[in-house]
Design an enzyme around this catalytic site. Structure first.
Site, PDB file in Angstrom:
ATOM      1  N   THR A  20      41.391  44.040  51.277  1.00  0.00           N
ATOM      2  CA  THR A  20      41.391  45.199  52.176  1.00  0.00           C
ATOM      3  C   THR A  20      40.438  45.936  52.250  1.00  0.00           C
ATOM      4  O   THR A  20      40.081  46.214  53.374  1.00  0.00           O
ATOM      5  CB  THR A  20      43.127  46.002  52.017  1.00  0.00           C
ATOM      6  N   ASP A 154      36.511  48.716  43.099  1.00  0.00           N
ATOM      7  CA  ASP A 154      36.149  48.967  41.925  1.00  0.00           C
ATOM      8  C   ASP A 154      35.124  49.734  41.764  1.00  0.00           C
ATOM      9  O   ASP A 154      35.425  51.023  40.263  1.00  0.00           O
ATOM     10  CB  ASP A 154      35.301  46.742  41.617  1.00  0.00           C
TER      11      ASP A 154
HETATM   12  C1  GLA Z   1      36.680  42.384  44.079  1.00  0.00           C
HETATM   13  C2  GLA Z   1      35.398  43.184  44.927  1.00  0.00           C
HETATM   14  C3  GLA Z   1      36.531  44.506  45.615  1.00  0.00           C
HETATM   15  C4  GLA Z   1      37.896  43.431  46.500  1.00  0.00           C
HETATM   16  C5  GLA Z   1      38.327  42.386  45.608  1.00  0.00           C
HETATM   17  C6  GLA Z   1      39.713  42.144  46.142  1.00  0.00           C
HETATM   18  O1  GLA Z   1      37.074  42.832  42.704  1.00  0.00           O
HETATM   19  O2  GLA Z   1      34.837  43.439  43.784  1.00  0.00           O
HETATM   20  O3  GLA Z   1      35.629  45.030  46.614  1.00  0.00           O
HETATM   21  O4  GLA Z   1      37.555  43.451  47.581  1.00  0.00           O
HETATM   22  O5  GLA Z   1      37.566  41.579  45.122  1.00  0.00           O
HETATM   23  O6  GLA Z   1      40.686  43.297  46.136  1.00  0.00           O
END
Ligand code: GLA
Length: 353
Positions: A20, A154
């Site tokens: 998302t 993240d």
């Molecule tokens: C990875 C990406 C995040 C996010 C997730 C899925 O961790 O680094 O930015 O898009 O996948 O939610």
């Protein structure tokens, strides 16, 4: 003796709100106990020397001459490159990296590394950077240097989340609120043993599919599609309709999960985990059979409220919601049963051993 600067940042597990963030939506990550730690000693000239406990040999490069090599050093090079682009002056340094955040598990080892390194650089060179800016620089390094078109979840989690709380983040406005984890439940995190590479093409493909769906719907991002418009998605060609349906329903599930968390309604939260996993498996197509099996094994445990794939997918870890005080027992039972049935070598990461 040269004084050195130490810094650390945690991995994260996303409770709900997957894929998302790059659609302008909502996410709900929380830190895990596993961390990346760095020690930085200022050096001479423009040379950066990096030694990592996860790499066989030390590596080096010159500031201002960062070039992608296609390996772990790109994450560090990307940060000094992004800082240079933002107008910050650095001098050479020696960096030592240690980490117990597993790689390829969907638990954000890359953001933990980025934020730990940025914290050390900020302290060592007295840079005027707040925690949100650190997250943005980490994302910039991944997007424009490493080549992974990740969202901001993240890095925001590694930079701003507190242990014991989930970070409810609106990835469009970057407004966030910390919500205490529910006292009535224990979180379990188990790595399936199947690793993924986020820099791989699948993740970027999903992002491109979401952007195509948004443009076909005439909205800037899928965040702008309301659940009342779900009917319109069925008119999109596949896979765009399914991809959009995942994002629209997942945003809604995050909002409901926040209400459930605040009401300590762990049964509802568990149900949302199960719905989220089904959506990632069937509509977004980012699960793999081993992870589906791990989720099924977890959900069959009588002390479990729900389970789902966490992170980008294509392998990686699951997050499981279990009754309070039952996390370790349930985690060990699930890990054992899944190992027997799958032949994989899973790891119980939370509760930490
Ligand atoms: C990875 C990406 C995040 C996010 C997730 C899925 O961790 O680094 O930015 O898009 O996948 O939610």
């Amino acid at each position: 003796m040269v004084r050195s600067t130490r810094a650390a940042a945690p991995g994260r597990v996303n409770l709900i709100g997957e894929h998302t963030d790059y659609n302008g939506g909502f996410v709900l990550p929380t830190p895990i106990p596993q961390k990346t730690r760095v020690e930085l000693a200022r050096g001479e000239g423009r040379l950066v020397r990096v030694r990592s406990d996860q790499a066989p040999a030390p590596a080096e490069y010159a500031l201002g001459r960062e070039r992608p090599r296609g390996d772990w050093l790109d994450y560090v090079q990307g940060l000094t490159w992004a800082l240079g682009e933002a107008g910050f002056e650095l001098e050479g340094f020696n960096l030592r990296v240690t980490s117990d955040v597993p790689l390829g598990a969907g638990l954000s080892s890359s953001a933990a590394l980025e934020i730990a390194v940025l914290r050390a650089i900020r302290a060592a060179f007295a840079l005027d950077l707040d925690d949100v800016r650190l997250a943005r620089l980490g994302q910039r390094a991944e997007n424009d240097f490493v080549g992974a078109r990740c969202g901001i979840m993240d890095q925001m989690a590694a930079s701003l989340a507190d242990a014991g709380a989930a970070l409810f983040l609106d990835t469009r406005s970057l407004e966030f609120r910390r919500i205490a984890l529910p006292p009535a439940a224990d979180l379990i995190v188990i790595h399936s043993g199947v690793s993924h590479a986020i820099a791989g093409g699948d993740y970027n493909t999903r992002r491109a599919e979401c952007e195509a769906a948004a443009s076909a719907l005439g909205v800037p991002q899928l965040r702008d599609v309301s659940p009342a418009d779900l009917g319109r998605l069925a008119q999109l060609p596949e896979p765009f309709g399914s991809r959009a349906r995942h994002v629209v329903t997942e945003n809604q599930r995050v909002l409901e999960a926040v209400l459930a968390l605040e009401a300590n309604d762990v049964a509802r939260l568990g149900q949302l985990f199960v719905e989220s996993h089904a959506s990632m498996r069937d509509d977004f197509d980012v699960s793999v059979p081993q992870v589906d099996l791990l989720v099924d094994v977890a959900c069959a445990d009588e002390r479990v409220f729900g389970a789902r794939l966490t992170g980008g997918g294509f392998g990686g870890a699951v997050v499981v919601l279990a009754a309070a005080g039952e996390g370790r027992g349930a985690g060990e039972r699930i890990t054992r049963a899944y190992a027997e049935r799958s032949g994989e070598r899973p790891t119980l990461l939370v509760p930490a051993g």
